[in-house]
Design a protein around this motif. Structure first.
Motif, short mmCIF file in Angstrom:
data_model
loop_
_atom_site.label_atom_id
_atom_site.label_comp_id
_atom_site.label_asym_id
_atom_site.label_seq_id
_atom_site.Cartn_x
_atom_site.Cartn_y
_atom_site.Cartn_z
N PRO A 17 0.79 -1.23 0.00
CA PRO A 17 0.00 0.00 0.00
C PRO A 17 0.83 1.28 0.00
O PRO A 17 0.34 2.33 -0.42
CB PRO A 17 -0.83 -0.11 1.29
CG PRO A 17 -0.82 -1.57 1.64
CD PRO A 17 0.48 -2.10 1.15
N LEU A 20 1.13 3.36 -3.40
CA LEU A 20 0.07 4.31 -3.72
C LEU A 20 0.22 5.58 -2.90
O LEU A 20 0.07 6.69 -3.43
CB LEU A 20 -1.30 3.67 -3.47
CG LEU A 20 -2.53 4.56 -3.72
CD1 LEU A 20 -2.56 5.05 -5.15
CD2 LEU A 20 -3.81 3.80 -3.37
N GLY A 45 -0.31 -6.90 -6.30
CA GLY A 45 -1.44 -6.03 -6.63
C GLY A 45 -1.16 -4.56 -6.44
O GLY A 45 -2.05 -3.74 -6.68
N SER A 46 0.05 -4.20 -6.02
CA SER A 46 0.34 -2.79 -5.76
C SER A 46 0.27 -1.95 -7.03
O SER A 46 -0.17 -0.79 -6.99
CB SER A 46 1.71 -2.65 -5.11
OG SER A 46 2.72 -3.28 -5.88
N ASP A 48 -1.67 -2.62 -9.60
CA ASP A 48 -3.08 -2.53 -9.98
C ASP A 48 -3.78 -1.38 -9.27
O ASP A 48 -4.68 -0.74 -9.83
CB ASP A 48 -3.80 -3.85 -9.67
CG ASP A 48 -3.25 -5.01 -10.48
OD1 ASP A 48 -2.74 -4.75 -11.60
OD2 ASP A 48 -3.30 -6.15 -10.01
N SER A 49 -3.36 -1.11 -8.04
CA SER A 49 -3.98 -0.02 -7.30
C SER A 49 -3.65 1.33 -7.90
O SER A 49 -4.34 2.32 -7.63
CB SER A 49 -3.52 -0.07 -5.83
OG SER A 49 -2.13 0.24 -5.72
#
Length: 294
Positions: A17, A20, A45-46, A48-49
Motif C-alpha cells: 500500500p 500508492l 497487486g500494488s 493494480d492499485s
C-alpha cells in the motif's frame, strides 16, 4: 499541464500500500511534477492499485516489467521518458511533504555545482536513519566497522564509521561523500555528464557508486538537513532478508573492485573480502534462525 519541474522516478517491487501513498504524496507537491513508476514484476497487486490513478491523472506513467531486474536497471529504463530538468529517484516507501521539492530546489539555487542532493532521512519515529549522509566506505573503513575497531578507539577518525547519523546534525547544507538512495535529486545536466546508474548492481550500493561518479566528475554531493522526509525502510525486502543481504554484500565487493582494487595493497583487499563474506554468512545464519523461530 505545466511543464514538470521535477520528474519523480519510483522503482517498485511488491511495495504494498505504501506505493500508492508515495505516488499520491508526490502528486501533492507544490511544484509541477511528472511521476514515472517502473515496476519489477510485482505480484502483490500494488501496481493494480495505481491503474486508476494513472487513468485519471496524465502526470502518472506506469511501466510494468516481467521480472525483477534490480533497482538500477528499472530506474534507467524510464530515464528517456523523464521531461524535467531535475530528476528525483524516490523509494516507494518514502513519503514527500507538499513543500519538500520546492524547499530542496530553493537550496540548490545557491549550489550550482551540486549535481545530486538528498534531505535528512528520518525513520517513522522521527530518528535520523543511517545512510542519509555518509563518508565513502573505503575498504579500511569497512574493515574497521566489521571488526568493531571504532568501539576500541572511540573518537579516532581513522576508525570512524562511514555512516554520519550519530554526528551532530549540521545547521546548513554540507557536501558529503554520499547520500541515501531512498531520495536522490539529480540535476539533469549533471546526470547527462555522469551517466545513468550502474546496472551491475542489483540492489544496494548503486547509490554509493553514483555519488562517487558525481564527485569524480567534479560535482558536489549535497546533504540538506533542513528538509526531512520519512522513509519506511525495507518494505519491499522484508520477505527475502537473506537474498537482500546477499545483494548488499555482493554490491559492496563490486564497489571495492571498481574503485579501490588498484589503490590499496592486495592483502588488505583480500582481508576485506574475507571479512565481508564472513559477515554475510553469520548474518544469513542469524536471519534464517530468526525466521524459523518466528
Amino acid at each position: 499541464m505545466p511543464a514538470p519541474a521535477v520528474s519523480v522516478i519510483i522503482v517498485s517491487f511488491n511495495s504494498g500500500p505504501l506505493l500508492l501513498q508515495s505516488v499520491q504524496a508526490a502528486l501533492g507537491s507544490s511544484l509541477p511534477v511528472q511521476v514515472l513508476v517502473s515496476d519489477n514484476g510485482s505480484e502483490d497487486g500494488s501496481m493494480d492499485s495505481l491503474a486508476g490513478v494513472a487513468d485519471r491523472d496524465p502526470r502518472v506513467e506506469l511501466y510494468r516489467g516481467d521480472r525483477n531486474r534490480g533497482f538500477a536497471a528499472a530506474a534507467n529504463r524510464v530515464l528517456p521518458q523523464a521531461q524535467a530538468p531535475w530528476l528525483l529517484f524516490l523509494n516507494p516507501d518514502c513519503l514527500l511533504e507538499p513543500d519538500t521539492l520546492a524547499r530542496m530546489l530553493a537550496v540548490l539555487e545557491d549550489w550550482p555545482d551540486a549535481g545530486i542532493a538528498g534531505p535528512l532521512i528520518r525513520n517513522a519515529d522521527g530518528s535520523e536513519q543511517p545512510g542519509g549522509r555518509r563518508r565513502e566506505p573505503t575498504p579500511w573503513r569497512s574493515l574497521a566497522r566489521v571488526l568493531g575497531l571504532q568501539r576500541l578507539r572511540p573518537g579516532d577518525h581513522r576508525f570512524a564509521d562511514f555512516n554520519l547519523h550519530r554526528d551532530p546534525l549540521p545547521d546548513a547544507p554540507v557536501a558529503v561523500d554520499a547520500i541515501s538512495g531512498a531520495f536522490m535529486l539529480a540535476r539533469r545536466a549533471a546526470l547527462d555528464r555522469v551517466g545513468p546508474l550502474d546496472e551491475g548492481y542489483f540492489l544496494h550500493c548503486e547509490d554509493l557508486d553514483w555519488c562517487r561518479r558525481f564527485r569524480d566528475a567534479g560535482f558536489t554531493v549535497l546533504f540538506v538537513p533542513q528538509v526531512a522526509v520519512v522513509h519506511h525502510k525495507g518494505v519491499s525486502s522484508r520477505a527475502r532478508p537473506v537474498r537482500v543481504e546477499w545483494h548488499k554484500h555482493r554490491g559492496m565487493m563490486r564497489y571495492y573492485r571498481k574503485f579501490f582494487l588498484g589503490a590499496h595493497p592486495r592483502p588488505l583487499f583480500w582481508l576485506v573480502g574475507i571479512a565481508v563474506w564472513a559477515r554475510f554468512v553469520l548474518l544469513a545464519a542469524w536471519l534464517t534462525f530468526e525466521r524459523r523461530r518466528s
